[in-house]
Design a protein around this motif. Sequence first.
Motif, mmCIF file in Angstrom:
data_model
loop_
_atom_site.group_PDB
_atom_site.id
_atom_site.type_symbol
_atom_site.label_atom_id
_atom_site.label_comp_id
_atom_site.label_asym_id
_atom_site.label_seq_id
_atom_site.Cartn_x
_atom_site.Cartn_y
_atom_site.Cartn_z
ATOM 1 N N LEU A 38 -0.938 4.405 0.409
ATOM 2 C CA LEU A 38 -0.137 4.490 1.630
ATOM 3 C C LEU A 38 -1.102 5.206 2.852
ATOM 4 N N VAL A 39 -1.804 6.345 2.164
ATOM 5 C CA VAL A 39 -2.662 7.127 3.080
ATOM 6 C C VAL A 39 -3.859 6.295 3.704
ATOM 7 N N ALA A 40 -4.196 5.400 2.747
ATOM 8 C CA ALA A 40 -5.332 4.712 3.059
ATOM 9 C C ALA A 40 -4.981 3.388 3.923
ATOM 10 N N TYR A 90 -0.929 13.386 8.892
ATOM 11 C CA TYR A 90 0.308 12.981 8.956
ATOM 12 C C TYR A 90 0.898 12.412 7.453
ATOM 13 N N GLY A 91 0.044 11.618 6.856
ATOM 14 C CA GLY A 91 0.625 11.169 5.650
ATOM 15 C C GLY A 91 0.421 12.210 4.373
ATOM 16 N N ILE A 92 -0.742 13.109 4.633
ATOM 17 C CA ILE A 92 -0.770 14.151 3.384
ATOM 18 C C ILE A 92 0.496 15.222 4.028
ATOM 19 N N HIS A 93 0.935 15.487 4.972
ATOM 20 C CA HIS A 93 1.888 16.427 5.360
ATOM 21 C C HIS A 93 3.194 15.478 4.891
ATOM 22 N N TYR A 94 3.354 14.590 5.045
ATOM 23 C CA TYR A 94 4.460 13.837 4.393
ATOM 24 C C TYR A 94 4.667 13.906 2.912
ATOM 25 N N PHE A 95 3.651 13.760 2.268
ATOM 26 C CA PHE A 95 3.678 13.723 0.653
ATOM 27 C C PHE A 95 3.636 15.018 0.148
ATOM 28 N N ALA A 96 3.279 15.984 0.828
ATOM 29 C CA ALA A 96 3.137 17.424 0.399
ATOM 30 C C ALA A 96 4.657 17.997 0.370
ATOM 31 N N SER A 97 5.339 17.756 1.507
ATOM 32 C CA SER A 97 6.553 17.936 1.789
ATOM 33 C C SER A 97 7.605 17.245 0.654
ATOM 34 N N THR A 155 2.406 4.288 11.726
ATOM 35 C CA THR A 155 2.549 3.883 10.268
ATOM 36 C C THR A 155 3.037 4.923 9.251
ATOM 37 N N VAL A 156 3.003 6.134 9.460
ATOM 38 C CA VAL A 156 3.680 7.055 8.421
ATOM 39 C C VAL A 156 5.073 7.159 8.900
ATOM 40 N N VAL A 157 5.504 7.298 10.249
ATOM 41 C CA VAL A 157 6.597 7.562 10.543
ATOM 42 C C VAL A 157 7.592 6.242 10.196
ATOM 43 N N LEU A 158 7.232 5.174 10.624
ATOM 44 C CA LEU A 158 7.948 3.860 10.493
ATOM 45 C C LEU A 158 8.030 3.315 9.073
ATOM 46 N N LEU A 205 8.373 2.458 2.105
ATOM 47 C CA LEU A 205 7.540 2.186 1.212
ATOM 48 C C LEU A 205 7.287 3.097 0.022
ATOM 49 N N ASP A 206 7.819 4.402 0.157
ATOM 50 C CA ASP A 206 7.590 5.563 -0.608
ATOM 51 C C ASP A 206 9.273 5.437 -1.268
#
Length: 774
Positions: A282-284, A323-330, A388-391, A396-397
């Motif tokens: 997803l980050v890629a 943005y993706g890393i911050h999402y997955f870290a949380s 992409t991260v927000v929507l 997908l996660d």
Amino acid sequence: MPALTETRRKSAWPWLAALWLLVVLGLGWQQAMFWQSPRLDSDVLALLPGLDASPAVATASERLAGQGTRQLVVLLGHEDPARARAASLAFAASLDGDDRLRALPADATGAEALATYAAFQRGLLTREQRLALEQGDPAALANEALARLFAPGVAPRWAADPLGLDTGWWQARAGQGPRFAEGWLSLRADGRHWGVQRFELVGSAFALDGERHLQVRLDRAFAAARAVAGDGLVRMQAGVPLHAEAAAVQANREVATIGLGSLAAVLLLVWLAFRSLRPIVLVALSLAVGVAAGVAATDLVFGSVHLLTLVFGASLVGVAEDYGIHYFASRQQSDTPPRTLLRQLLPALALALATSVLAYLALAIAPFPGLRQMAVFSAAGLAAAFLTVVLWFPWLDRRAPRHSRFSDRVAATLARWPRWPAGRAGLVPALALGAFLVAGLLQLQPRDDLRSLQASPLALLESERDVGRLLDLPSPAQFFLVSGATPEDLLQAEERLLDRLAPLRAQGVLGGWRAVSDWLPSMARQQADARLRAAVEEKVLAAASATLGETLVPAPDPSAWLEPGTALAWPALSPLQPLWLGEQAGAWHSLVLVSGIGHESLGALAALHAPAEGVAWVDRAADYSGLLAHYRVVMGWLLLAGYAAVILVLHLRFGRSAWRAWLPTVLAALSTLALLGWLGMPLQLFGVLAQLLLLGFGVDYGIFLLEHRGDPSSWLAVSLGACSTTLSFGLLALSATPALQGFGLSLLVGLALVWLATPLFRQRPASPAPALHH
């Protein structure tokens, strides 16, 4: 009412995600079309704004820039003239019929040009001939004429040219540069005979596949020439297409180094932190969408993409992943459902996006096409990765990533990170830091050099200089612009300028010049030379008649004169046509190009600048360097305004605690500049621009820590993001382009310092930090 609002948000989210999917599919189609025939640019001047110049200077610059953009010159040298000729013919034969290179014909032969000028010889004198006739003793000249009378082959035409002046003017010009004979163009210099060949590129010099297509063709032809001439054969080459191909190959290598290196580092960090394939994919995905959007937006807005924009844009990978890393870290540290969690993170993510995009868009304030390309590329890429991260990520996660020792240890370091000592305890380190900053900043020296944007190989630059020296090629960046009310006035102004340049050439200050009036004298000079010649020849023939005892009749006065309207159309003068700019804004203009310019000669040439006499010295390199200096100062003031604006925005969000997110970036910026001073490295425009981006990125770390006070997952996201961003921009330090190299080095140091300094000023947690899951 809140429940209704929440329901509307839930119902709108799938539609927005589907709409973004359509946009991404459109991006995929656009990228497929773009890379089939990429619209790429490598011209350094395309990065810079147009100078505030007169229309005539602008026309002259365009004429010079367009004259040789597709041409290249190859010189093959050997001590044996026969072998040099055989090698040149073999080289040309090897490229005959090539679909990318077309051989250009040699200029008109000396015999053809001499026949063209024959009818106008009596009005054509060299500077030396004119001086000899004006200062010579008639009796001495008469004796010289009588001596010529008895020379073999002179008698039949002796009375028409007793002093042998006819061929002097042409010989003085025919001796300049290579000569065409026996089917090849050649010259002798540096102890070798050189074959000179010119080619024109057919098609584009750009093929961003890492291959030197043009150079391979030249190498193959040189191998064929060496097979004929032996190992003593030497090659020199020059031309814009060679630099363009070298820039394309270098950009391909740097895009791969920076882009793929950043991507590998980001994916490795994601794997170490989350130990799951889903975050990596997803980050890629967000990174791929961001880069595609950057290329598409740049091509749409500007119609092409500069190679340096691609190299700069490759570092976007290390920023867009935040943005993706911050999402997955949380997500890793919380059991909150994905969409709920994202809504909690959205304010901090949106504020971080806003500061980063504003930092990039600040680059676009200066009217630099190159900087605006980089700004549009990066801002569009960041916005696309954010969307992409927000929507998509909440859909997908489906499962929180696993915990890892790596992420837990990084997150736990926040609790053990020191704070800046309060009160008197913090005074000593503050004074030490202040002394370091002041001493370093006092040593910082600005330098604004256009060459910092160039990255041509050293061997190619040396070959270019050698070709220019052997062929006495003039500089296209420094020239005289001559003006006159009529073509006659223009030619007379040129002649006055050349009379002032002649002593400089005699002193070795410059090598020579190329001017229309050298081959097409003004009507006034032709007529004055004809009168001078007739008067002197009349006295010489009178003295010779008395000695010989017969009456000698001088040649008749000229019946025709050289005129620009007809002479400039001759094949012999075709190389001079680009120098004749014609009429513009009620005046006539031409160029005088000078060669053999050194640093010591620039002052002497600039001293000839005399607009009142129709002569203007134009130094484009100095003008562009001055422009870089001007915008370095402008962007410096803009940077200070940016810091003031950021602290105001942060105050609106965080109140009295806003300084905690702001001060670390200030200290990192000053430390970076001071370090440049200590290391003796210059401050350039790109160094100031690096500070603008440092402001946009560095403040993000403080924002995250203030929004989520004492939250280990937020610190984990900040640390991973800082590591990847620092590495991505740090890889720019590997670029062969000095400006990008300094840019990357500044951000490498600055971002690392921000990451280290931000926790020093963090707030104390309002409540104990949540326990980490193992």
